[in-house]
Design an enzyme around this catalytic site. Structure first.
Site, mmCIF file in Angstrom:
data_model
loop_
_atom_site.group_PDB
_atom_site.id
_atom_site.type_symbol
_atom_site.label_atom_id
_atom_site.label_comp_id
_atom_site.label_asym_id
_atom_site.label_seq_id
_atom_site.Cartn_x
_atom_site.Cartn_y
_atom_site.Cartn_z
ATOM 1 N N PRO A 88 101.733 47.926 155.063
ATOM 2 C CG PRO A 88 102.241 48.532 152.859
ATOM 3 C CD PRO A 88 101.250 48.762 153.954
ATOM 4 C CD GLU A 115 100.368 55.174 145.976
ATOM 5 O OE1 GLU A 115 101.383 54.874 146.601
ATOM 6 O OE2 GLU A 115 99.883 54.480 145.078
ATOM 7 N NE ARG A 153 91.300 29.378 164.512
ATOM 8 C CZ ARG A 153 92.094 28.455 165.048
ATOM 9 N NH1 ARG A 153 93.175 28.817 165.709
ATOM 10 N NH2 ARG A 153 91.807 27.173 164.942
ATOM 11 C CG ASP A 168 95.492 25.742 166.102
ATOM 12 O OD1 ASP A 168 95.062 24.673 165.664
ATOM 13 O OD2 ASP A 168 94.773 26.739 166.341
HETATM 14 C C1 LIG Z 1 98.103 50.474 148.281
HETATM 15 S S1 LIG Z 1 98.424 50.384 150.006
HETATM 16 C C2 LIG Z 1 99.595 51.694 150.232
HETATM 17 C C3 LIG Z 1 100.982 51.205 150.099
HETATM 18 C C4 LIG Z 1 102.029 52.274 150.398
HETATM 19 N N1 LIG Z 1 102.091 53.250 149.348
HETATM 20 C C5 LIG Z 1 103.374 51.590 150.533
HETATM 21 O O1 LIG Z 1 103.964 51.241 149.507
HETATM 22 O O2 LIG Z 1 103.808 51.346 151.680
HETATM 23 C C6 LIG Z 1 96.950 51.007 150.730
HETATM 24 C C7 LIG Z 1 96.670 50.506 152.110
HETATM 25 O O3 LIG Z 1 96.533 49.094 152.112
HETATM 26 C C8 LIG Z 1 96.902 48.589 153.360
HETATM 27 N N2 LIG Z 1 97.909 47.541 153.159
HETATM 28 C C9 LIG Z 1 98.562 47.274 152.007
HETATM 29 N N3 LIG Z 1 99.397 46.248 152.144
HETATM 30 C C10 LIG Z 1 99.285 45.836 153.419
HETATM 31 C C11 LIG Z 1 99.912 44.803 154.169
HETATM 32 N N4 LIG Z 1 100.828 44.006 153.624
HETATM 33 N N5 LIG Z 1 99.550 44.643 155.444
HETATM 34 C C12 LIG Z 1 98.624 45.443 156.008
HETATM 35 N N6 LIG Z 1 98.001 46.450 155.347
HETATM 36 C C13 LIG Z 1 98.325 46.638 154.061
HETATM 37 C C14 LIG Z 1 97.405 49.746 154.196
HETATM 38 O O4 LIG Z 1 96.372 50.171 155.069
HETATM 39 C C15 LIG Z 1 97.717 50.788 153.155
HETATM 40 O O5 LIG Z 1 97.620 52.098 153.662
#
Ligand SMILES: C[S@@+](CC[C@H](N)C(=O)[O-])C[C@H]1O[C@@H](n2cnc3c(N)ncnc32)[C@H](O)[C@@H]1O
Length: 251
Positions: A88, A115, A153, A168
């Protein structure tokens, strides 16, 4: 193109290639999808892949050793492929990044869980962090699947001419135009007459105008953004038809 996904949930990621365009891409040999599970690289008999964070706090982290070993195994098979962590905190995935990736020979996608990932793995092995939006998922797998679908795609030979990506949304910094199918009159809402007349120049002009209107209405950030210069905007707005299609529709 070869996509290798490092994930604790391979069955989840592999499901993306069982339907739709990713499946077509795999069947046509345009895409090969492989998964590598860090659990296979865990040293203890419980195959532990997570541990508590130093400094305390909630949740668990993916341990560096099995995750790094899984990434190294993926890199050994595709040494030139960039390694992207779904996160994220990463750069937002968009059309340009997907289009660029579709030109590459391969990519390794790393899915976090819990986490997240020990920072040292990110520092040593990750080339880019990619987010699919400003919200937190419980794992990177859905993000990897989004990326795989969007890339598949675009791979040569996957979409036919009739389904080409050229029209698109987000191509040429515009959204798509509205689409209609039978019946011509659905509960009093009629298809715009221009689409029924067979005049392809008029249809193209109407669609262009609708793309501009859609973009201005729904995504002013795109419309007024860098993708469309002032001259292009002026040319496009000259073709605007302001009314909603069913309001202009004479019986
Ligand atoms: C619960 S999340 C960890 C969030 C982290 N503690 C933070 O707040 O930045 C667990 C995993 O989900 C994935 N993930 C969560 N949200 C994401 C997003 N918006 N885009 C891509 N991957 C995501 C990532 O690989 C991350 O390591």
């Amino acid at each position: 193109m070869k996509i290798t996904v490092v994930t604790l949930f391979p069955e989840l990621v592999e499901a993306v290639a069982q339907s739709g365009m990713p499946r077509v891409a795999v069947e046509r040999g345009a895409l090969s999808l492989q998964t590598i599970n860090p659990r296979m690289f865990a040293a203890d008999r419980h195959r532990t892949v997570d541990d508590r964070p130093f400094g305390g706090g909630p949740g668990m982290l993916l341990k560096p050793e099995p995750l790094a070993a899984a990434i190294e195994a993926a890199k050994a098979e595709a040494p030139s492929a960039p390694v992207w962590l779904l996160s994220p905190q990463g750069a937002r995935l968009d059309r340009d990044r997907v289009a660029d990736l579709a030109q590459q020979a391969g990519v390794v996608l790393v899915c976090g869980r819990y986490e997240g990932v020990d920072q040292r793995v990110i520092d040593r092995l990750i080339d880019a962090e990619i987010s699919i939006g400003d919200y937190v998922l419980s794992g990177g797998e859905l993000g990897a699947m989004v990326l795989i679908d969007a890339v598949a795609r675009r791979l040569p030979g996957v979409l036919g001419d009739a389904e080409s990506v050229a029209q698109d949304s987000f191509e040429a910094a515009l959204l798509d135009h509205p689409h209609y199918t039978r019946p011509e009159d659905w509960s009093g809402q009629r298809v715009p007459p221009v689409l029924l007349g067979g005049n392809h120049r008029a249809i193209d002009a109407w669609r262009s105008s609708q793309r501009v209107q859609n973009t201005a209405r729904h995504r002013p950030d795109l419309f007024y953004g860098q993708g469309l210069d002032a001259r292009a905007r002026a040319e496009l707005t000259a073709t605007w038809a302001p009314e909603a299609p069913w309001q202009t529709n004479e019986p």
